[in-house]
Design an enzyme around this catalytic site. Structure first.
Site, PDB file in Angstrom:
ATOM      1  N   GLY A   7       0.822  -1.194   0.000  1.00  0.00           N
ATOM      2  CA  GLY A   7       0.000   0.000   0.000  1.00  0.00           C
ATOM      3  C   GLY A   7       0.861   1.251   0.000  1.00  0.00           C
ATOM      4  O   GLY A   7       0.896   1.998   0.976  1.00  0.00           O
ATOM      5  N   ALA A   8       1.579   1.477  -1.088  1.00  0.00           N
ATOM      6  CA  ALA A   8       2.579   2.544  -1.110  1.00  0.00           C
ATOM      7  C   ALA A   8       1.981   3.866  -1.550  1.00  0.00           C
ATOM      8  O   ALA A   8       2.317   4.409  -2.597  1.00  0.00           O
ATOM      9  CB  ALA A   8       3.742   2.146  -2.018  1.00  0.00           C
ATOM     10  N   GLY A   9       1.059   4.405  -0.744  1.00  0.00           N
ATOM     11  CA  GLY A   9       0.581   5.763  -0.950  1.00  0.00           C
ATOM     12  C   GLY A   9       1.495   6.733  -0.235  1.00  0.00           C
ATOM     13  O   GLY A   9       2.720   6.589  -0.272  1.00  0.00           O
ATOM     14  N   ALA A  10       0.918   7.718   0.450  1.00  0.00           N
ATOM     15  CA  ALA A  10       1.740   8.734   1.111  1.00  0.00           C
ATOM     16  C   ALA A  10       2.552   8.136   2.262  1.00  0.00           C
ATOM     17  O   ALA A  10       3.786   8.252   2.295  1.00  0.00           O
ATOM     18  CB  ALA A  10       0.847   9.865   1.610  1.00  0.00           C
ATOM     19  N   ILE A  11       1.871   7.475   3.201  1.00  0.00           N
ATOM     20  CA  ILE A  11       2.580   6.885   4.336  1.00  0.00           C
ATOM     21  C   ILE A  11       3.475   5.737   3.875  1.00  0.00           C
ATOM     22  O   ILE A  11       4.655   5.655   4.238  1.00  0.00           O
ATOM     23  CB  ILE A  11       1.582   6.396   5.401  1.00  0.00           C
ATOM     24  CG1 ILE A  11       0.818   7.584   6.011  1.00  0.00           C
ATOM     25  CG2 ILE A  11       2.300   5.602   6.485  1.00  0.00           C
ATOM     26  CD1 ILE A  11       1.670   8.557   6.776  1.00  0.00           C
ATOM     27  N   ASN A 102      -4.191   3.606  10.853  1.00  0.00           N
ATOM     28  CA  ASN A 102      -5.026   4.348  11.796  1.00  0.00           C
ATOM     29  C   ASN A 102      -6.220   3.507  12.240  1.00  0.00           C
ATOM     30  O   ASN A 102      -6.601   2.546  11.573  1.00  0.00           O
ATOM     31  CB  ASN A 102      -5.544   5.634  11.148  1.00  0.00           C
ATOM     32  CG  ASN A 102      -4.477   6.699  11.028  1.00  0.00           C
ATOM     33  OD1 ASN A 102      -3.589   6.811  11.875  1.00  0.00           O
ATOM     34  ND2 ASN A 102      -4.550   7.492   9.974  1.00  0.00           N
ATOM     35  N   LYS A 205      -3.034   7.698  19.268  1.00  0.00           N
ATOM     36  CA  LYS A 205      -3.181   8.242  17.913  1.00  0.00           C
ATOM     37  C   LYS A 205      -4.652   8.496  17.598  1.00  0.00           C
ATOM     38  O   LYS A 205      -5.011   9.516  16.990  1.00  0.00           O
ATOM     39  CB  LYS A 205      -2.577   7.262  16.899  1.00  0.00           C
ATOM     40  CG  LYS A 205      -2.702   7.690  15.428  1.00  0.00           C
ATOM     41  CD  LYS A 205      -1.836   8.873  15.107  1.00  0.00           C
ATOM     42  CE  LYS A 205      -2.012   9.377  13.668  1.00  0.00           C
ATOM     43  NZ  LYS A 205      -1.480   8.429  12.671  1.00  0.00           N
ATOM     44  N   ASN A 209      -7.184  11.562  15.926  1.00  0.00           N
ATOM     45  CA  ASN A 209      -8.075  11.315  14.793  1.00  0.00           C
ATOM     46  C   ASN A 209      -9.510  11.704  15.115  1.00  0.00           C
ATOM     47  O   ASN A 209     -10.213  12.288  14.279  1.00  0.00           O
ATOM     48  CB  ASN A 209      -8.030   9.837  14.393  1.00  0.00           C
ATOM     49  CG  ASN A 209      -6.687   9.366  13.896  1.00  0.00           C
ATOM     50  OD1 ASN A 209      -6.270   8.246  14.185  1.00  0.00           O
ATOM     51  ND2 ASN A 209      -5.990  10.194  13.143  1.00  0.00           N
ATOM     52  N   SER A 272      -5.700  12.837   6.826  1.00  0.00           N
ATOM     53  CA  SER A 272      -5.812  11.985   5.636  1.00  0.00           C
ATOM     54  C   SER A 272      -7.272  11.770   5.234  1.00  0.00           C
ATOM     55  O   SER A 272      -7.584  11.654   4.041  1.00  0.00           O
ATOM     56  CB  SER A 272      -5.127  10.637   5.878  1.00  0.00           C
ATOM     57  OG  SER A 272      -5.730   9.944   6.961  1.00  0.00           O
TER      58      SER A 272
END
Length: 327
Positions: A7-11, A102, A205, A209, A272
């Site tokens: 899952g190579a999005g932003a994070i 998250n 965390k 959120n 996000s």
């Protein structure tokens, strides 16, 4: 160490860049224009400590990448069924899978002492697909702090230096496998403590959120701009207090300092879930918002403000066609 980021999005892109910088043998499961750009030109991470470029192997099909020493799952919650269906080719006999995400994780109650021991959470693991495909024995919990955004295909921008990935075994052990993933991340400049209390870190965390996510969805503005209004800042503090009460009802004692940290936040970065709304992507409403409220109802914890704000956030998502209509 051979590590795949699923899952190579932003994070995920940020973590992959850090792992590559630290010398790990990195591969990525990605998709779309982001994948095409990484395959053609490599991955670029713009961060507080410089711009880091790497050339990881990348594919939409895990079968192209083969068994790994570890897999780090960084997808949004709506994509977890796809992970369950596709992860098998990445798993060798001893492959660990760290869920760095998250919200309330699918494994939260598995093996945990207390009145809810081994309770399943079908809202975040429909049909038990993740438990079946991966299992608790492979699973490591994870929490990430990294205000990141894909600013162009193949390019991830990280806003500031307050970054870290916290890892922990669901049973509280400080394991060699968690320390190995931690060391690989830290070698690339990503602080990565290993904790015996990963559920506390999940709630720490989640406090943020819940304090800012619904409000930012409703205002369509980032945390700093939303909290510039004293009434909204106080609303964020009250949401954090309700989240703290839910955690306490499950035996997790969050210090009051966490409330102050959240309520004093001046983060310019958009959460996000607001980015997803703006870009028309599936929103993590169930894992981030609805599941904590489900646990509040389970334990009889009153959450009047969060009930209202989450209901309004759902309606906002429905209006954008990003959440199911009321049946």
């Amino acid at each position: 160490m051979k590590i795949c980021v699923y899952g190579a999005g932003a994070i995920g892109g940020h973590l992959a860049g850090r792992l590559a910088r630290g010398g790990a043998e990195v591969s990525l499961v990605a998709r779309g224009a982001h994948l095409a750009a990484i395959q053609a030109n490599g991955l670029t991470v713009q961060a507080h400590d410089g711009t880091h470029h790497s050339r990881p192997r990348a594919s939409a099909d895990p079968r192209d990448l083969g068994p790994q020493d570890a897999v780090i799952v960084t997808v949004k919650a709506p994509a977890l069924p796809d992970v369950a269906a596709g992860i098998a080719p990445l798993l060798g006999p001893a492959t660990a899978v760290a869920f760095v995400m998250n919200g309330i994780p699918w494994w939260y109650f598995l093996g945990q002492d207390g009145p809810h021991r081994d309770m399943r959470l079908p809202a975040v693991d429909p049909g038990g697909a993740l438990e079946s495909a991966i299992g608790l024995e492979r699973t490591i919990g994870g929490v990430v702090y990294s205000a990141s955004e894909v600013i162009a295909p193949g390019v991830v921008h990280s806003e500031h230096g307050n970054i870290r990935v916290i890892l922990g075994e669901p049973d509280g052990r400080i394991s060699d496998r968690a320390k190995a993933i931690s060391a690989a991340l830290e070698a690339g400049g990503m602080p990565s403590p290993v904790t015996p209390e990963i559920r506390l870190e999940v709630w720490a965390k989640l406090l943020g959120n819940l304090a800012n996510g619904p409000l930012c969805v409703l205002t369509r503005r980032g945390v700093r701009d939303s909290f510039a209004d004293p009434l909204l800042r106080e609303a964020g503090r009250r949401s954090a207090l309700e989240a703290q009460a839910i955690a306490a009802s499950l035996g997790v004692a969050l210090p009051d300092a966490h409330i102050e940290r959240v309520s004093q936040s001046n983060m310019m970065h958009k959460p996000s879930i607001l980015q997803d709304l703006e870009l028309g992507r599936p929103m993590e409403i169930d894992g981030l918002f609805e599941m904590p409220l489900h646990l509040a109802r389970l334990t009889g914890t009153p959450t009047p403000q969060l009930d209202l704000l989450v209901a309004l956030a759902k309606q906002t998502a429905r209006a954008a066609g990003l959440y199911p209509e009321i049946a």
